[in-house]
Design an enzyme around this catalytic site. Structure first.
Site, PDB file in Angstrom:
ATOM      1  N   TRP A   1      -8.302  -1.932   0.039  1.00 28.32           N
ATOM      2  CA  TRP A   1      -9.112  -0.819  -0.442  1.00 28.32           C
ATOM      3  C   TRP A   1     -10.321  -1.292  -1.266  1.00 28.32           C
ATOM      4  CZ3 TRP A   1      -8.935   4.497   0.197  1.00 28.32           C
ATOM      5  CH2 TRP A   1      -7.863   4.998   0.937  1.00 28.32           C
TER       6      TRP A   1
ATOM      7  N   TYR B   1      -4.539   9.735  -1.452  1.00 32.73           N
ATOM      8  CA  TYR B   1      -3.183   9.963  -0.955  1.00 32.73           C
ATOM      9  C   TYR B   1      -2.110  10.104  -2.035  1.00 32.73           C
ATOM     10  CZ  TYR B   1      -5.316   8.488   3.443  1.00 32.73           C
ATOM     11  OH  TYR B   1      -6.133   8.379   4.541  1.00 32.73           O
TER      12      TYR B   1
ATOM     13  N   CYS C   1      -7.677  10.023   6.037  1.00 33.71           N
ATOM     14  CA  CYS C   1      -7.714   9.918   7.496  1.00 33.71           C
ATOM     15  C   CYS C   1      -6.380  10.384   8.065  1.00 33.71           C
ATOM     16  CB  CYS C   1      -7.992   8.483   7.915  1.00 33.71           C
ATOM     17  SG  CYS C   1      -9.637   7.904   7.459  1.00 33.71           S
TER      18      CYS C   1
ATOM     19  N   GLU D   1       0.832  -1.200   0.000  1.00 34.62           N
ATOM     20  CA  GLU D   1       0.000   0.000   0.000  1.00 34.62           C
ATOM     21  C   GLU D   1       0.869   1.253   0.000  1.00 34.62           C
ATOM     22  OE1 GLU D   1      -3.713   1.850   2.558  1.00 34.62           O
ATOM     23  OE2 GLU D   1      -1.840   1.368   3.588  1.00 34.62           O
TER      24      GLU D   1
ATOM     25  N   ARG E   1      -6.643  12.665  11.402  1.00 32.61           N
ATOM     26  CA  ARG E   1      -7.890  13.288  11.840  1.00 32.61           C
ATOM     27  C   ARG E   1      -8.876  12.258  12.374  1.00 32.61           C
ATOM     28  NH1 ARG E   1     -12.190  12.048   8.719  1.00 32.61           N
ATOM     29  NH2 ARG E   1     -11.690  11.115   6.700  1.00 32.61           N
ATOM     30  N   SER E   2      -8.863  11.056  11.787  1.00 40.02           N
ATOM     31  CA  SER E   2      -9.811  10.001  12.127  1.00 40.02           C
ATOM     32  C   SER E   2      -9.044   8.690  12.234  1.00 40.02           C
ATOM     33  CB  SER E   2     -10.888   9.895  11.042  1.00 40.02           C
ATOM     34  OG  SER E   2     -11.763   8.810  11.286  1.00 40.02           O
TER      35      SER E   2
ATOM     36  N   ASP F   1      -9.249   4.730  13.223  1.00 36.78           N
ATOM     37  CA  ASP F   1      -9.873   3.446  13.525  1.00 36.78           C
ATOM     38  C   ASP F   1      -8.842   2.631  14.311  1.00 36.78           C
ATOM     39  OD1 ASP F   1     -10.772   0.815  13.499  1.00 36.78           O
ATOM     40  OD2 ASP F   1     -11.110   0.718  11.341  1.00 36.78           O
TER      41      ASP F   1
END
Length: 318
Positions: free
Chosen positions: A84, A148, A200, A62, A220-221, A223
């Site tokens: 993805w 990205y 994210c 990735e 920012r986020s 998981d």
């Protein structure tokens, strides 16, 4: 101060105990806290979690995909990387061209309904075959927007030019190591509405001191159970690669989190992980005959002495 893998586990425990129950765009629900930070001394070993097996090959492929500036999942599927798929699949099943079984809320439904899970699996396999073998289909439904890789390697300016942020930051580290502007941003407000998933991990900054390269990521986020272990290892690997190109030693990876959350359907998996003891971190070996990070392939990385606990499966919220 939360450091190393134990710091990650402490954060998991903290969120389960203190997190606010919140709704989210996936309709799954989360336990959430705001504003956390972890630090990883990269000289202590490569920070791939040991309390559950984390697939390094997927992380590395990735990252190479990002570094190539690619935004189509075909490259990932060619390297047997499926992380993805769900976001691209969602675009297909919600399009006018899709005429198969109802796939609404496929992520949650496939966890609850074994019969639907088999239907979903068959549709996903059709989708993946089309991405790999049909150029027109791949161009339309494998493309995830200017995510990205596009922002890192070809940020579009108001003058209709592009900025290769990754190349520029490497040049800056080499020629002006004390600069406070070693920054790469993936958050482009103009492009966000057209991304399959807005970034994210939004911005990262490098820092050079005493011949060592460190990296801080603002996410920012986050998981915490599924995504963050990947993010930690991915940005650690990027730091290793840029340090290699710039003839620097490795320093720290600092991970700063905005909305740090555990999905409600990951809580039991997190508790399982918290019941395990950490093990020694592995060592990353990079084949050193290549000078530029843009020349590396998956075969150039080797992970030594990785002995994790077994993996723990959990559904992805899409």
């Amino acid at each position: 101060m939360m450091t190393g893998e134990q710091g990650y586990l402490n954060l998991c425990q903290y969120i389960l105990k203190n997190g606010t129950k919140k709704t989210d765009r996936t309709n799954t629900g989360t336990y959430s806290v705001f504003g956390q930070q972890m630090r990883f001394n990269l000289r202590d070993g490569f920070p791939l979690l040991t309390t559950k097996k984390v697939p390094f090959r997927l992380i590395a492929s990735e990252l190479l995909w990002f570094m190539k500036g690619d935004t189509n999942i075909r490259y990932l599927l060619q390297h047997n990387n499926n992380i993805w798929n769900e976001w691209a699949f969602k675009q297909w099943v919600e399009s006018d061209e899709y005429d198969g079984p109802d796939m609404s809320d496929f992520g949650n439904r496939s966890q609850r309904d074994p019969e639907f899970a088999e239907i979903y699996r068959k549709q996903m396999n059709i989708f993946k075959r089309n991405i790999l073998n049909d150029n027109a289909f791949s161009a339309k439904f494998g493309y995830l927007g200017n995510i990205y890789g596009k922002q890192w390697r070809a940020w579009k300016t108001s003058q209709n030019e592009t900025i290769d942020q990754l190349k520029e930051v490497i040049h800056s580290i080499r020629h002006n190591p004390d600069s406070r502007r070693h920054i790469v941003s993936a958050w482009n407000p103009e492009d966000v509405p057209n991304m399959a998933l807005p970034p994210c991990h939004t911005l990262f900054q490098f820092y050079v001191a005493d011949g060592k390269l460190s990296c801080q990521l603002y996410q920012r986020s986050a998981d915490i159970f599924l995504g963050v272990p990947f993010n930690i290892a991915s940005y650690a690997l990027l730091t290793y690669l840029i340090a290699h190109e710039c003839d620097l030693e490795i320093g720290e990876f600092v991970h700063t989190l905005g909305d740090a959350h555990i999905y409600t359907n990951h809580a039991e998996q997190v508790k399982t992980q918290l019941g395990r003891h950490t093990r020694p971190l592995p060592t990353l070996k990079i084949h050193e005959e290549k000078d530029s990070i843009f020349d590396f392939e998956l075969s150039d990385f080797e992970l030594l002495d990785y002995d994790p606990h077994p993996s723990i499966k959990a559904p992805i919220a899409v």
